[in-house]
Design an enzyme around this catalytic site. Structure first.
Site, short mmCIF file in Angstrom:
data_model
loop_
_atom_site.label_atom_id
_atom_site.label_comp_id
_atom_site.label_asym_id
_atom_site.label_seq_id
_atom_site.Cartn_x
_atom_site.Cartn_y
_atom_site.Cartn_z
N CYS A 53 -38.25 33.89 -29.35
CA CYS A 53 -39.07 34.60 -28.37
C CYS A 53 -38.64 35.93 -27.68
O CYS A 53 -38.20 35.70 -26.37
CB CYS A 53 -39.48 33.43 -27.32
SG CYS A 53 -40.37 32.24 -28.26
N GLY A 81 -11.51 47.94 -39.40
CA GLY A 81 -12.62 48.96 -39.25
C GLY A 81 -12.87 49.68 -40.42
O GLY A 81 -13.77 50.48 -40.51
N TYR A 88 -19.47 38.93 -39.13
CA TYR A 88 -20.29 39.05 -37.99
C TYR A 88 -21.79 38.58 -38.28
O TYR A 88 -22.79 39.03 -37.47
CB TYR A 88 -20.32 40.31 -37.51
CG TYR A 88 -18.66 40.88 -37.29
CD1 TYR A 88 -18.06 40.38 -36.28
CD2 TYR A 88 -18.43 42.01 -38.14
CE1 TYR A 88 -16.60 40.57 -36.34
CE2 TYR A 88 -16.96 42.20 -38.09
CZ TYR A 88 -16.19 41.73 -37.11
OH TYR A 88 -14.91 42.25 -36.95
#
Ligand code: ADP
Ligand code: ASP
Ligand code: MG
Length: 857
Positions: A808, A702, A837
């Site tokens: 889209c 973290g 990520y």
């Protein structure tokens, strides 16, 4: 035109002032300039006032004089008589310090007296004849009932009735004047014949804004301009929330509320004088006069209710009073409030119950010190039981129609759920909602609260007429040069790579190795694992294994990737969540340390763990991180064993002959507070003392990485020092950590090429060939990634774009309100800090295929 402390402290700023005043003259206006003291001078004068030794006071006065001499030298001016007189007077005051309040006011008034003398000399010497005006001849303070000597002299209020005689007198004297902010003349006291008035009084810290407004009202000015170091009033203090948006226009009431509740950019008292004469007020940046700023005026605008700003005030004192008499005793409130009146204290927030009244005292309205508080508490104790709670901070959301927005405030309330809230107050004018919390938590909360307000639609930032660009959008490029990022030097190479093919992720192995070494040297960890979910590219796994890190996996696929990439001797962890039984069995068979995080496996999978060493992930009951979707603690998160099931787990594990050798906790991602991990560590250690088999504590990862330019990176030395303290207390446990993002985020960039441009109303869209299928973080977490036009790297950022991809979905936005150079089809665009990520979270949606990945070693 009022210029604040930073605006008058240097020669370049004075050159700006000269130009600005001249331009107003050219428009035909007559100008009254109101100045603050040079930055830091009022503080220095206050400091001088506290010194009891004469020689120390004289030394302080000399240092203050030197600041002014230095600026004069920069301006190439000789000492003007006007300033010489002031410096001489200040010396006299320092030499004969009486220490009383009237003397203090006189000393502190010198900041503005000196800066205005200096300004008059500079402007006149540069072709703009400027008259010096003594503010004390024009502004007279009123004597109010219940004012004590202290507020009367140091926090005075001025009568701002229009004064046509003064206006006429000035009109006859000249066109450009300069005068002092912050000071006025004491009025005659109607109740005390012995006090004839005439002393120098101050208007309270930051009071120069108020002087400008008083002059604006007294002279019925066309408008009041407040020139400062930011381009207006923002939705939050921009120094704390770089994503705060400029408020383009406000009505008096809302602006007043924002100023009163903490936005230092305007003094809370400076709006009320302007209301009656309906004089508009403009806030502008002295250094960037081109920016539009904020306009505050009488016009009410038809608009949907929205939160306009969130502000905080520190130094709040709560006084809780418990009635000792009978319930609903008549006159109890009158009795206690009378005490506040006697001590000259103004009450801000009020909360009441049958037998208790709690009020807050605001430091901006009260001259609080411990003597005043102690005297108040003693007197109150005669009628009730008193408790003083301090230091607190008030967090206030401001917006018209607050009560109709409550349903949008859920996520905001959730933020407060993690802290002690002493008081909640909703203003009777329906303009604000205030939470009082402990002072030390407030800075950390503000950026997240602001983000939540925007995300929940409570702050309707899509209204582009009202909400201007973000602070970092305006100043980001100036404040944070990227000279530290690796890609600055590799620009040519990156351009080439993107020309060949786009979109492309590029990873810089040198940066990854460097981050790994920093963690290993600065943190007292016994073992470091890389959480490969952040980026499982084989070259990255190999590099980190070479650096001596273990690898942490969350799925059989990740375990397989590790098995085929790095030597079998590399330590491995398996920390899945809600995985099927077979996942655990296979991992144990492969000799990998497995972490469990619920009772179910122990209860139902009778033989799986028999005779094995395991680790246990605990939910410490709270989460942290940059977004609620990445917080992994508390009942609303699916991770970890709740604390109240710990004993049951230990009991079952013993029965199954499984040894709990490690405890694990991971509260969330993107944490930037250095103390966080030591807290988790200490909590785990105290839990481990109940389980004798525990050998290691895994405090998770973290570790955050700044996303915004100017944001402070995590202080690894401080993290390490805090961890070392806990380690000393619990030497028998090994310390393990498993960062992911920290190791790889800044090493990666996503390169894309501009496809198309489109204008829609005042919106400009910049299309690129990378989208949410490559990088989902902006859509999923509202993550902010720096976007740079590499092709036009050195061109000025004059356009404002919404940077969008080809998918889209309306949510396919990589960055909103980005200041970039005017961009064209084919330009290469770099999206920074995408090594973590990015590719691993990409999807096949729309079948555009994945981005290619390139390694730079
Ligand atoms: P001056 O010396 O010009 O009077 P101040 O320092 O008093 O300037 O006020 C400007 C500062 O106010 C800004 O630099 C900023 O740090 C702070 N500030 C706090 N809240 C806000 C807000 N909501 N919008 C703009 N500025 C704010
Ligand atoms: N110089 C005063 C202060 O620093 C007033 C002001 O700058 O507004 O508080
Ligand atoms: Mg100010």
């Amino acid at each position: 035109m009022k210029f604040g402390g930073t605006s008058v402290a240097t020669l370049p700023r004075w050159q700006n002032i000269l130009e600005l005043v001249a331009s107003r003259r050219a428009e035909g206006a007559r100008v009254l300039v109101v100045v603050s003291a040079l930055t830091g001078i009022t503080d220095a004068l206050k400091q001088l006032c506290t010194q009891t030794a004469t020689d120390l006071r004289l030394l302080s006065a000399q240092a203050i004089a030197r600041r002014h001499h230095d600026l004069l030298a920069d301006m190439q001016l000789d000492l003007p008589d006007t300033l010489a007189t002031r410096l001489h007077d200040l010396d006299g005051l320092a030499a004969h310090g009486t220490g009383d309040l009237a003397w203090q006011a006189q000393v502190q008034a010198h900041g503005e007296l000196m800066s205005s003398a200096l300004g008059a000399a500079f402007l006149s010497a540069n072709g703009l004849t400027t008259e010096w005006l003594d503010a004390r001849e024009c502004l007279e303070a009123v004597t109010l009932p219940n004012q004590n000597e202290r507020t009367r002299l140091l926090s005075a209020i001025v009568d701002s009735q229009p004064d046509p005689a003064l206006a006429a007198h000035l009109a006859a004297r000249g066109d450009v004047f300069i005068t002092q902010g912050f000071i006025a003349r004491e009025g005659v006291d109607p109740d005390d014949a012995s006090n004839k008035g005439g002393r120098t009084v101050l208007l309270g810290r930051g009071g120069s804004d108020t002087s400008a407004s008083y002059f604006g009202a007294v002279l019925k000015a066309l408008r009041v301009e407040i020139w400062t170091d930011v381009a207006g009033m923002f939705t939050a203090n921009p120094r704390q929330v770089p994503g705060a948006r400029l408020l383009r226009r406000l009505d008096y009431e809302e602006a007043q509320e924002i100023a009163t509740t903490g936005a230092k950019v305007l003094h809370p008292r400076c709006l009320s004088p302007l209301r009656l004469p309906r004089v508009p007020l403009l806030i502008k940046d002295t250094n960037r006069p081109d920016l539009a700023g904020t306009r505050i005026g009488p016009e009410l605008r038809e608009e949907a209710p929205s939160i306009k700003a969130i502000s905080t005030r520190k130094g709040i004192t709560l006084v809780s009073m418990e009635s000792v008499g009978m319930w609903q005793q008549v006159g109890f409130l009158a009795d206690v409030f009378n005490q506040f009146k006697q001590h000259g204290l103004s009450v801000d927030l009020i909360g009441s119950a049958e037998t208790n009244v709690t009020v807050s005292l605001d430091p901006t309205e009260n001259l609080l010190d411990s003597d005043v508080l102690a005297a108040l508490a003693t007197d109150l104790a005669k009628v009730c039981r008193v408790k003083v709670i301090a230091p607190c901070a008030a967090v206030t959301m401001v917006g018209r129609g607050m009560r109709s927005m409550l349903h949008r405030l859920n996520p905001v309330m959730a933020e407060f759920g993690q802290h002690r809230v002493h008081m909640i107050s909703q203003s009777s004018n329906n303009l604000n909602l205030t939470f009082v919390v402990d002072e030390n938590v407030v800075d950390g909360m503000l950026p997240q609260l602001h983000e939540q307000l925007v995300r929940a639609g409570a702050m309707r930032t899509d209204d582009a007429d009202l909400f201007g660009p973000t602070w970092e959008g305006i100043y980001g490029a100036e404040t944070a040069p990227h000279d530290e990022a690796w890609w600055i030097n590799d620009r040519a190479k990156l351009m080439q790579l993107a020309e060949q093919h786009s979109p492309r992720y590029v990873y810089h192995l040198g940066t990854i190795r460097e981050r790994a070494r920093a963690l290993l040297t600065k943190l007292p960890v016994d073992r470091l694992f890389y959480a490969i979910k952040a980026n499982s590219h084989p070259a990255i796994l190999r590099a980190l294994a070479e650096e001596g890190l273990g690898l942490e996996c969350v799925s059989p696929g990740e375990l397989a990737r590790v098995a085929e990439t790095v030597p079998a001797s590399t330590p491995r962890l398996f920390t899945p969540n809600f995985a099927p039984r077979s996942d655990y069995r296979d991992a144990l068979e492969a000799g990998v340390m497995v972490t469990l995080d619920s009772l179910h496996p122990m209860e139902h999978w009778v033989e799986t763990f028999d005779g094995h060493d395991i680790s246990l992930r605990i939910d410490l009951g709270r989460g942290s991180g940059h977004h609620d979707k990445v917080r992994t603690g508390g009942s609303t998160s699916k991770f970890g064993l709740p604390l109240d099931q710990l004993d049951a787990f230990v009991h079952l594990a013993t029965a199954r002959h499984a040894r709990i050798v490690g405890l694990h906790a991971h509260l969330g991602s993107g944490v930037l507070e250095a103390g966080h991990w030591a807290e988790v560590y200490a909590q785990l250690a105290s839990l481990a003392e109940r389980i004798p088999s525990v050998e290691f504590l895994n405090i998770g990862g973290g570790l955050g990485v700044p996303s915004h330019p100017g944001e402070q990176p995590l202080d690894l030395d401080a993290v390490g020092a805090a961890l070392a303290e806990v380690k000393q207390l619990y030497p028998r446990y090994q310390l393990w950590m498993e960062p992911g993002r920290f190791l790889v985020a800044e090493a990666g960039v996503l390169l894309a090429k501009v496809t198309q441009l489109k204008g829609k109303g005042s919106w400009r869209y910049l299309g690129v060939d990378a989208g949410m299928h490559n990088l989902i973080r902006p859509a999923l977490y509202d993550a902010w990634h720096e976007i740079v036009n590499l092709t036009r790297f050195n061109e000025p950022a004059t356009a404002m774009y919404q940077v969008v991809g080809p998918i889209c979905e309306s949510g396919d936005v990589l960055g909103s309100d980005r200041r970039l150079p005017e961009s064209h089809e084919g330009d290469v665009v770099l999206i920074a800090t995408t090594g973590a990520y990015g590719q691993v979270m990409s999807s096949p949606y729309n079948l555009r295929g994945p981005a290619e990945e390139i390694i730079l070693d």
